[in-house]
Design an enzyme around this catalytic site. Structure first.
Site, PDB file in Angstrom:
ATOM      1  N   ASP A 164       0.866  -1.184   0.000  1.00 22.32           N
ATOM      2  CA  ASP A 164       0.000   0.000   0.000  1.00 22.32           C
ATOM      3  C   ASP A 164       0.904   1.236   0.000  1.00 22.32           C
ATOM      4  OD1 ASP A 164      -1.597   2.167   0.492  1.00 22.32           O
ATOM      5  OD2 ASP A 164      -2.848   1.146   1.979  1.00 22.32           O
TER       6      ASP A 164
ATOM      7  N   GLY B 244     -11.214   6.116 -11.217  1.00 21.02           N
ATOM      8  CA  GLY B 244     -12.134   5.391 -12.084  1.00 21.02           C
ATOM      9  C   GLY B 244     -12.720   6.366 -13.082  1.00 21.02           C
TER      10      GLY B 244
ATOM     11  N   SER C  70      -3.513  14.311 -15.168  1.00 23.03           N
ATOM     12  CA  SER C  70      -4.750  14.092 -15.924  1.00 23.03           C
ATOM     13  C   SER C  70      -5.260  15.393 -16.544  1.00 23.03           C
ATOM     14  CB  SER C  70      -5.802  13.546 -14.960  1.00 23.03           C
ATOM     15  OG  SER C  70      -7.087  13.694 -15.492  1.00 23.03           O
TER      16      SER C  70
ATOM     17  N   TYR D 122     -10.549  14.816  -7.660  1.00 16.79           N
ATOM     18  CA  TYR D 122      -9.532  14.169  -8.513  1.00 16.79           C
ATOM     19  C   TYR D 122      -8.600  15.177  -9.200  1.00 16.79           C
ATOM     20  CZ  TYR D 122      -7.814  11.101 -12.270  1.00 16.79           C
ATOM     21  OH  TYR D 122      -7.027  10.399 -13.154  1.00 16.79           O
TER      22      TYR D 122
ATOM     23  N   GLU E 233     -15.064   1.665 -14.554  1.00 20.25           N
ATOM     24  CA  GLU E 233     -14.718   1.682 -15.978  1.00 20.25           C
ATOM     25  C   GLU E 233     -15.016   3.046 -16.602  1.00 20.25           C
ATOM     26  OE1 GLU E 233     -17.067   0.102 -14.506  1.00 20.25           O
ATOM     27  OE2 GLU E 233     -18.931   0.054 -15.612  1.00 20.25           O
TER      28      GLU E 233
ATOM     29  N   GLN F 229     -21.907  15.365 -25.215  1.00 21.28           N
ATOM     30  CA  GLN F 229     -20.629  15.767 -24.612  1.00 21.28           C
ATOM     31  C   GLN F 229     -19.465  15.183 -25.432  1.00 21.28           C
ATOM     32  OE1 GLN F 229     -22.927  13.655 -23.388  1.00 21.28           O
ATOM     33  NE2 GLN F 229     -22.187  12.407 -21.712  1.00 21.28           N
TER      34      GLN F 229
END
Ligand code: NAD
Length: 338
Positions: A59, A84, A123, A154, A196, A225
């Site tokens: 971890d 996710g 990201s 996130y 997913e 979108q």
């Protein structure tokens, strides 16, 4: 691949997941023999296991575990995060924010271990959400992250961790690299269970509809979108190129496809692959993220002379075929990924 790279020890964190697993395979295929793969998931749940790779189950939100993971490393790739698709990151913002522990401890451990280079998987969610309110979006360039108004949870975690990478270079001289991934898809990724992402979810829904003889498909949002989707092979190649470019040290850069499509178009591509046409049922209350997002690739083309270029139809056909196999294997009671 340089001789130094070949001789050194490469550590991939998050190697039990989609991109981390593909990156381990990418390096092993290129002849690297000293690879350490680390993930908190138990080994049987890793999406890919590559022969002759040292695998550790740790971890990495724990500092001591990060020190163990980075022992003797020359290069560290941090792909570990609790993440996710839209359904997950809109609902579990605390889990997403807590990934800051992973990067905080990993980058310090890498630095203390004397690693020469450190890669952080950022990201497109770092970008200012106010620039993404129209499906007909202007592609996002690297400077659009500031003034900051990232995706809650996130996106802010990624932006903050990017800053760690920049300061470890400026204050401590460790060469860091930061790739801002835009929607990655491909085989050996999450395809069911709630984490997913859109391409895998749409493929699975088309496969399910065909299998059950159902004539409709549920789509989150109004389908208008827009997004761009990068095939996994472009992602692993891009990570390697970004990590080893001396022009990109501590410099966030887009790693994404510039092929903008609407979710409706994505569904059409999946339907064409599956050879069906389904009635679309739009769920307007479902999580759908920003209205539009695309990757401006001017910088990557200028610095690396390359950009992710696998056409969506080509990458999605391979992804669809892999998910269909998983689906049928699961139906037959066999063990599958995710
Ligand atoms: P993934 O969920 O398939 O893989 C992440 C892995 O990290 C998982 O195997 C998970 O078990 C592991 N992990 C989570 N917490 C951990 C911990 N505390 N210690 C050790 N391991 C831990 O996700 P992915 O799609 O492979 O994403 C990899 C990276 O790329 C992430 O940082 C993600 O935020 C980033 N990213 C991915 C996409 C995408 O479209 N897939 C887009 C933008 C950014």
């Amino acid at each position: 691949m340089s001789d130094t790279q070949k001789a050194g020890l490469i550590v991939v964190a998050g190697a039990g997941g989609f991109i981390g697993g593909a990156l381990v395979k990418y390096f092993a295929d290129r002849g690297l023999t000293r690879i350490r793969a680390v993930d908190k998931k138990p080994l049987p749940e890793w999406y890919q296991r590559v022969p002759n790779v040292e695998c550790l189950c740790l971890d990495l939100s724990d500092e001591a575990n990060c020190r163990r993971a980075c022992e003797n490393a020359t290069e560290v790739y941090n792909l570990a995060a609790d993440m996710g698709g839209m359904g997950f990151i809109e609902r579990f913002r605390i889990e997403c924010l807590r990934s800051v522990l992973i990067n905080t401890h990993m980058i310090e451990a890498a630095c203390r271990a004397g690693a020469q280079r450190y890669f952080f998987s950022s990201s497109a969610c770092v970008y200012n959400t106010e620039l993404q309110e129209d499906p007909d979006v202007r592609a996002l360039k690297e400077s659009d992250a500031y003034p900051a108004m990232a995706e809650r949870g996130y996106g802010w975690e990624k932006l903050f961790s990017e800053m760690f990478c920049q300061e470890y270079w400026h204050e401590r001289g460790m060469q860091t690299a930061i790739g801002r991934f835009h929607n990655v898809y491909g085989p050996f990724g999450t395809w069911d269970g709630g984490r997913e992402k859109a391409p895998a979810a749409i493929c699975r829904k088309v496969i399910e509809a065909k299998d059950r003889g159902c004539d409709s498909i549920e789509i989150w949002g109004d389908g208008k979108q827009t997004r761009s989707f990068m095939y996994i092979d472009d992602c692993t190649r891009g990570v390697d190129l970004i990590m080893h470019s001396d022009d990109l040290i501590a410099t966030p850069i887009n790693l994404g496809s510039g092929e903008l499509v609407s979710i409706n178009q994505l569904v059409s591509v999946a339907e064409e692959i599956g050879g069906v046409k389904l009635r679309r049922e739009y769920r307007l209350d479902a999580p759908q993220g920003v209205a539009g997002r695309n990757s401006d690739n001017a910088m990557i083309k200028q610095i690396l002379g390359w950009e992710p270029d696998t056409p969506l139809g080509e990458g999605l056909a391979k992804t669809y075929a892999w998910i269909e196999r998983q689906y049928l294997d699961r139906k037959a009671g066999k063990r599958t990924v995710s």
